[in-house]
Design a protein around this motif. Structure first.
Motif, PDB file in Angstrom:
ATOM      1  N   THR A  10       0.835  -1.199   0.000  1.00  0.00           N
ATOM      2  CA  THR A  10       0.000   0.000   0.000  1.00  0.00           C
ATOM      3  C   THR A  10       0.866   1.244   0.000  1.00  0.00           C
ATOM      4  O   THR A  10       1.979   1.252   0.498  1.00  0.00           O
ATOM      5  CB  THR A  10      -0.930   0.027   1.224  1.00  0.00           C
ATOM      6  OG1 THR A  10      -0.142   0.028   2.398  1.00  0.00           O
ATOM      7  CG2 THR A  10      -1.869  -1.160   1.207  1.00  0.00           C
ATOM      8  N   ALA A  11       0.324   2.300  -0.579  1.00  0.00           N
ATOM      9  CA  ALA A  11       0.999   3.591  -0.596  1.00  0.00           C
ATOM     10  C   ALA A  11       0.136   4.585   0.156  1.00  0.00           C
ATOM     11  O   ALA A  11      -1.076   4.496   0.138  1.00  0.00           O
ATOM     12  CB  ALA A  11       1.199   4.054  -2.042  1.00  0.00           C
ATOM     13  N   ALA A  12       0.780   5.518   0.802  1.00  0.00           N
ATOM     14  CA  ALA A  12       0.023   6.566   1.492  1.00  0.00           C
ATOM     15  C   ALA A  12      -0.699   7.415   0.455  1.00  0.00           C
ATOM     16  O   ALA A  12      -0.219   7.607  -0.656  1.00  0.00           O
ATOM     17  CB  ALA A  12       0.975   7.413   2.315  1.00  0.00           C
ATOM     18  N   ALA A  13      -1.860   7.902   0.822  1.00  0.00           N
ATOM     19  CA  ALA A  13      -2.643   8.742  -0.091  1.00  0.00           C
ATOM     20  C   ALA A  13      -1.886  10.034  -0.363  1.00  0.00           C
ATOM     21  O   ALA A  13      -1.389  10.675   0.546  1.00  0.00           O
ATOM     22  CB  ALA A  13      -4.000   9.040   0.510  1.00  0.00           C
ATOM     23  N   VAL A  14      -1.782  10.362  -1.623  1.00  0.00           N
ATOM     24  CA  VAL A  14      -1.230  11.641  -2.033  1.00  0.00           C
ATOM     25  C   VAL A  14      -2.274  12.292  -2.912  1.00  0.00           C
ATOM     26  O   VAL A  14      -3.276  11.684  -3.247  1.00  0.00           O
ATOM     27  CB  VAL A  14       0.120  11.476  -2.786  1.00  0.00           C
ATOM     28  CG1 VAL A  14       1.178  10.909  -1.870  1.00  0.00           C
ATOM     29  CG2 VAL A  14      -0.037  10.621  -4.011  1.00  0.00           C
ATOM     30  N   VAL A  15      -2.080  13.505  -3.293  1.00  0.00           N
ATOM     31  CA  VAL A  15      -3.086  14.211  -4.078  1.00  0.00           C
ATOM     32  C   VAL A  15      -3.409  13.417  -5.331  1.00  0.00           C
ATOM     33  O   VAL A  15      -2.560  13.214  -6.193  1.00  0.00           O
ATOM     34  CB  VAL A  15      -2.595  15.625  -4.443  1.00  0.00           C
ATOM     35  CG1 VAL A  15      -3.593  16.314  -5.351  1.00  0.00           C
ATOM     36  CG2 VAL A  15      -2.349  16.428  -3.183  1.00  0.00           C
ATOM     37  N   GLY A  16      -4.632  12.937  -5.408  1.00  0.00           N
ATOM     38  CA  GLY A  16      -5.121  12.268  -6.602  1.00  0.00           C
ATOM     39  C   GLY A  16      -4.716  10.822  -6.797  1.00  0.00           C
ATOM     40  O   GLY A  16      -5.056  10.243  -7.803  1.00  0.00           O
ATOM     41  N   TYR A  17      -4.022  10.203  -5.848  1.00  0.00           N
ATOM     42  CA  TYR A  17      -3.569   8.827  -6.060  1.00  0.00           C
ATOM     43  C   TYR A  17      -3.549   8.072  -4.736  1.00  0.00           C
ATOM     44  O   TYR A  17      -3.055   8.588  -3.730  1.00  0.00           O
ATOM     45  CB  TYR A  17      -2.166   8.820  -6.671  1.00  0.00           C
ATOM     46  CG  TYR A  17      -1.633   7.445  -6.943  1.00  0.00           C
ATOM     47  CD1 TYR A  17      -2.020   6.747  -8.078  1.00  0.00           C
ATOM     48  CD2 TYR A  17      -0.763   6.831  -6.061  1.00  0.00           C
ATOM     49  CE1 TYR A  17      -1.550   5.471  -8.333  1.00  0.00           C
ATOM     50  CE2 TYR A  17      -0.275   5.557  -6.300  1.00  0.00           C
ATOM     51  CZ  TYR A  17      -0.676   4.885  -7.440  1.00  0.00           C
ATOM     52  OH  TYR A  17      -0.214   3.622  -7.685  1.00  0.00           O
ATOM     53  N   THR A  18      -4.074   6.849  -4.737  1.00  0.00           N
ATOM     54  CA  THR A  18      -4.008   6.006  -3.548  1.00  0.00           C
ATOM     55  C   THR A  18      -4.077   4.543  -3.958  1.00  0.00           C
ATOM     56  O   THR A  18      -4.703   4.199  -4.960  1.00  0.00           O
ATOM     57  CB  THR A  18      -5.124   6.359  -2.536  1.00  0.00           C
ATOM     58  OG1 THR A  18      -4.912   5.619  -1.337  1.00  0.00           O
ATOM     59  CG2 THR A  18      -6.508   6.084  -3.088  1.00  0.00           C
ATOM     60  N   VAL A  19      -3.410   3.695  -3.190  1.00  0.00           N
ATOM     61  CA  VAL A  19      -3.423   2.249  -3.420  1.00  0.00           C
ATOM     62  C   VAL A  19      -3.627   1.565  -2.081  1.00  0.00           C
ATOM     63  O   VAL A  19      -3.017   1.946  -1.089  1.00  0.00           O
ATOM     64  CB  VAL A  19      -2.083   1.758  -4.024  1.00  0.00           C
ATOM     65  CG1 VAL A  19      -2.080   0.243  -4.152  1.00  0.00           C
ATOM     66  CG2 VAL A  19      -1.813   2.401  -5.353  1.00  0.00           C
ATOM     67  N   GLY A  20      -4.487   0.554  -2.062  1.00  0.00           N
ATOM     68  CA  GLY A  20      -4.676  -0.205  -0.841  1.00  0.00           C
ATOM     69  C   GLY A  20      -5.964  -0.988  -0.878  1.00  0.00           C
ATOM     70  O   GLY A  20      -6.672  -0.990  -1.884  1.00  0.00           O
ATOM     71  N   PRO A  21      -6.269  -1.657   0.220  1.00  0.00           N
ATOM     72  CA  PRO A  21      -7.548  -2.374   0.289  1.00  0.00           C
ATOM     73  C   PRO A  21      -8.694  -1.363   0.270  1.00  0.00           C
ATOM     74  O   PRO A  21      -8.555  -0.251   0.770  1.00  0.00           O
ATOM     75  CB  PRO A  21      -7.476  -3.121   1.614  1.00  0.00           C
ATOM     76  CG  PRO A  21      -6.401  -2.460   2.401  1.00  0.00           C
ATOM     77  CD  PRO A  21      -5.485  -1.793   1.432  1.00  0.00           C
TER      78      PRO A  21
END
Length: 158
Positions: A10-21
């Protein structure tokens, strides 16, 4: 980047983009990490929206079916969402891909769980036509368009 996504990192949420469950809120809204994402190019029934089975008096819960369809699609795997705008509810207007790389919004339209409104500039219109012709998902029932349903409900609350 795709390797990290497929590995489930998972990646931390950044402006306009996020990955995770993903947690499914309704048929067109997810929470990925702490980012609320509204799937662009589709419109799904509200949670309390019902449909009438064609040729019958029985009513089915279209909103619940759309929500369950989205949950089945995203499952427990990671979801990647990317967008550049937010709506009036501060949700990220996003295109989201499941862990197989499928466009989640497009897939929900293709399976009849959502519609592709003309207001969105997306190629989902042909997927909607195919789902309608095959009587998939909500196209197996008589239903009110989600936007019309929301307008009618809003007017009734005035």
């Amino acid at each position: 980047m795709l390797d990290l996504f497929l590995a489930g990192i998972t990646a931390a949420a950044v402006v306009g983009y996020t990955v995770g469950p993903a947690s499914v809120i309704d048929g067109d809204t997810l929470i990925v990490n702490e980012t609320r994402a509204r799937l662009v190019g589709i419109d799904a029934p509200e949670v309390d929206h019902t449909c009438r089975e064609k040729g019958r008096s029985a009513v089915s819960p279209c909103g619940d079916l759309a929500t369950a369809g989205l949950q089945d699609l995203v499952g427990n795997g990671p979801v990647r969402c990317q967008g550049s705008k937010r709506d009036r509810y501060r949700r990220l207007l996003a295109t989201c891909l499941d862990h197989h790389g499928r466009d989640v919004g497009q897939f929900t339209v293709r399976t009849g769980c959502a519609v592709a409104p003309a207001r969105w500039d997306r190629p989902n219109r042909s997927d909607e036509a195919t789902a309608r012709a095959q009587g998939l998902g909500r196209w197996a029932a008589d239903f009110e368009d989600p936007a019309s349903y929301r307008r009618r409900r809003f007017e009734a609350q005035k």
